[in-house]
Design a protein around this motif. Structure first.
Motif, short mmCIF file in Angstrom:
data_model
loop_
_atom_site.label_atom_id
_atom_site.label_comp_id
_atom_site.label_asym_id
_atom_site.label_seq_id
_atom_site.Cartn_x
_atom_site.Cartn_y
_atom_site.Cartn_z
N PRO A 87 8.64 -21.96 -35.46
CA PRO A 87 9.54 -21.31 -36.43
C PRO A 87 10.44 -20.31 -35.74
CG PRO A 87 7.33 -20.39 -36.59
CD PRO A 87 7.23 -21.56 -35.66
N ALA A 88 11.62 -20.16 -36.29
CA ALA A 88 12.57 -19.19 -35.75
C ALA A 88 13.31 -18.55 -36.94
CB ALA A 88 13.56 -19.87 -34.82
N PRO A 89 13.72 -17.29 -36.83
CA PRO A 89 13.44 -16.40 -35.70
C PRO A 89 12.02 -15.85 -35.76
CG PRO A 89 14.64 -15.22 -37.38
CD PRO A 89 14.53 -16.64 -37.87
N ALA A 90 11.54 -15.39 -34.63
CA ALA A 90 10.19 -14.83 -34.55
C ALA A 90 10.19 -13.77 -33.46
CB ALA A 90 9.17 -15.92 -34.25
N PRO A 91 9.26 -12.81 -33.51
CA PRO A 91 9.16 -11.88 -32.39
C PRO A 91 8.88 -12.62 -31.09
CG PRO A 91 7.79 -11.19 -34.24
CD PRO A 91 8.24 -12.57 -34.54
N LEU A 92 9.34 -12.07 -30.00
CA LEU A 92 9.03 -12.64 -28.69
C LEU A 92 7.57 -12.34 -28.35
CD1 LEU A 92 12.25 -11.64 -26.73
CD2 LEU A 92 11.58 -13.94 -27.43
N HIS A 93 6.90 -13.32 -27.78
CA HIS A 93 5.50 -13.16 -27.40
C HIS A 93 5.37 -13.25 -25.88
CE1 HIS A 93 3.51 -13.50 -31.41
NE2 HIS A 93 4.67 -14.04 -31.71
N VAL A 94 4.65 -12.29 -25.30
CA VAL A 94 4.39 -12.27 -23.86
C VAL A 94 2.90 -12.06 -23.65
CG1 VAL A 94 4.76 -11.01 -21.70
CG2 VAL A 94 6.68 -11.39 -23.27
N THR A 95 2.31 -12.88 -22.78
CA THR A 95 0.92 -12.67 -22.39
C THR A 95 0.91 -12.11 -20.97
OG1 THR A 95 0.02 -14.40 -23.80
CG2 THR A 95 -1.27 -13.81 -21.87
N ALA A 96 0.11 -11.07 -20.77
CA ALA A 96 0.14 -10.36 -19.49
C ALA A 96 -1.26 -10.21 -18.92
CB ALA A 96 0.78 -8.99 -19.66
N TYR A 97 -1.36 -10.45 -17.62
CA TYR A 97 -2.58 -10.19 -16.86
C TYR A 97 -2.33 -8.95 -16.02
CZ TYR A 97 -6.02 -10.67 -13.09
OH TYR A 97 -7.03 -10.45 -12.18
N ASN A 98 -3.14 -7.92 -16.23
CA ASN A 98 -2.97 -6.67 -15.51
C ASN A 98 -1.55 -6.12 -15.68
OD1 ASN A 98 -3.76 -4.51 -13.91
ND2 ASN A 98 -3.17 -5.53 -12.01
N PRO A 99 -1.07 -5.97 -16.93
CA PRO A 99 0.30 -5.50 -17.13
C PRO A 99 0.47 -4.03 -16.75
CG PRO A 99 -0.86 -5.57 -19.21
CD PRO A 99 -1.80 -6.14 -18.19
N ARG A 113 -2.85 -9.34 -24.10
CA ARG A 113 -3.54 -9.16 -22.83
C ARG A 113 -4.46 -10.35 -22.55
NH1 ARG A 113 -4.31 -3.72 -20.93
NH2 ARG A 113 -3.22 -2.18 -22.20
N THR A 114 -4.63 -10.68 -21.30
CA THR A 114 -5.60 -11.68 -20.89
C THR A 114 -6.41 -11.14 -19.72
OG1 THR A 114 -5.91 -13.94 -20.06
CG2 THR A 114 -3.91 -12.80 -19.36
N LEU A 115 -7.67 -11.52 -19.68
CA LEU A 115 -8.54 -11.10 -18.58
C LEU A 115 -8.54 -12.10 -17.44
CD1 LEU A 115 -11.60 -9.82 -20.66
CD2 LEU A 115 -9.72 -8.49 -19.69
#
Length: 301
Positions: A87-99, A113-115
């Motif tokens: 679906p659009a529009p939507a918030p941007l999603h970012v997954t981060a390791y040790n951000p 966050r991801t471990l």
């Protein structure tokens, strides 16, 4: 001064981190650019020229720059990068390791966050999680057919692996709707490739006398392979589920006729069930297939 920042922005796809800017201009000069509106923070610490802030690719780059560390576009944003239904529009999603800066922006940027170290791919110079990860992690953010669409489309295009997605889903104990997700992945592994096939598997051919079918059986005729939706090998009976999207044109009708004739040369009979019948006359579809199976057995005896 502006030339230095412009060069930095060009090399960064229109975006530069605050600390990068401070490496080429003084803090006073940087603050002056921001105060005059010549530099705009799209997200915290990620800056662009004001005429670029609404460009989709610039905002995606800004999201990764803002989060910092080892990060990749994910979830619904990842689906969009792989050109899968989202679906659009939507918030941007970012997954981060040790951000370094794992702070999102309500309604605009969601940081996960991801471990585990990221297994990302690069699309248009941007880090993106694998399509299986994007589809599985987007599951609780969607509902109904929108949940299934990315997995079905990705599987149909051979873009993602249902087996890899299923392995990931086994680890997602607390994911909302995980039971339904695992059931869908089981159906994909069984050979279902469309909403109509899912319906046939779960609501039409799931009764005694029909539930022994083989899904997505491949039959070879001469030098060509034909994949059939539902097959009963003992009776050499192929049941095709004709969806509206793929069987509506005269050209497709001609291809279907040629396909059915080819299968007939190796002794297979084809029964075609329309989308309308499958969704409005389930009992009638069952009776017809059972009758044809019985007739085929009688002829073979």
């Amino acid at each position: 001064m502006r030339e230095s920042i412009d060069h930095l922005l060009r090399t960064g796809g229109g975006v530069a981190a605050r600390e990068q800017c401070l490496q080429v201009v003084s803090r006073c000069a940087f603050d002056d650019e921001v105060r005059r509106g010549h530099l705009v923070a799209i997200f915290p610490r990620a800056y662009a020229r004001p005429w670029d802030v609404d460009q989709v690719d610039v905002r995606r780059r800004a999201a990764l720059v803002s989060v910092g560390g080892e990060a990749a576009l994910s979830h619904l944003t990842g689906l969009g990068m792989w050109e899968l239904p989202a679906p659009a529009p939507a918030p941007l999603h970012v997954t981060a390791y040790n951000p370094r800066h794992p702070r999102g922006v309500p309604g605009e940027l969601v940081v996960h966050r991801t471990l585990l170290p990221l297994d990302a791919r690069t699309i248009d110079g941007l880090a993106v999680v694998r399509p299986e990860v994007a589809a599985v992690m987007s599951w609780p953010l969607l509902c109904g057919s929108d949940q299934r669409a990315p997995l079905l489309e990705g599987n149909r295009r051979r873009l993602l692996s249902p087996a890899r997605a299923a392995a990931l889903a086994e680890k997602m104990v607390y994911l909302k709707g995980i039971k339904q997700l695992r059931e869908l992945l089981g159906l994909l592994l069984a050979g279902c490739e469309s909403e109509l096939e899912l319906w046939g598997y779960t609501d039409v051919f799931n009764v005694p006398g029909l539930d022994d079918a083989q899904r997505q059986t491949v039959l070879r005729v001469g030098n060509r392979n034909y994949r059939i939706d539902v097959g009963y090998e003992a009776e050499k009976l192929a049941v095709e589920l004709d969806g509206r999207a793929y069987h509506a044109s005269p050209q497709q009708w001609e291809r279907d006729i040629a396909r059915d004739l080819a299968l007939a040369t190796i002794g297979w009979q084809t029964v075609r069930l329309s989308h309308h019948r499958l969704t409005h006359d389930v009992e009638g579809c069952r009776r017809d297939v059972l009758a044809v199976r019985a007739a085929r057995r009688l002829l073979a005896s």
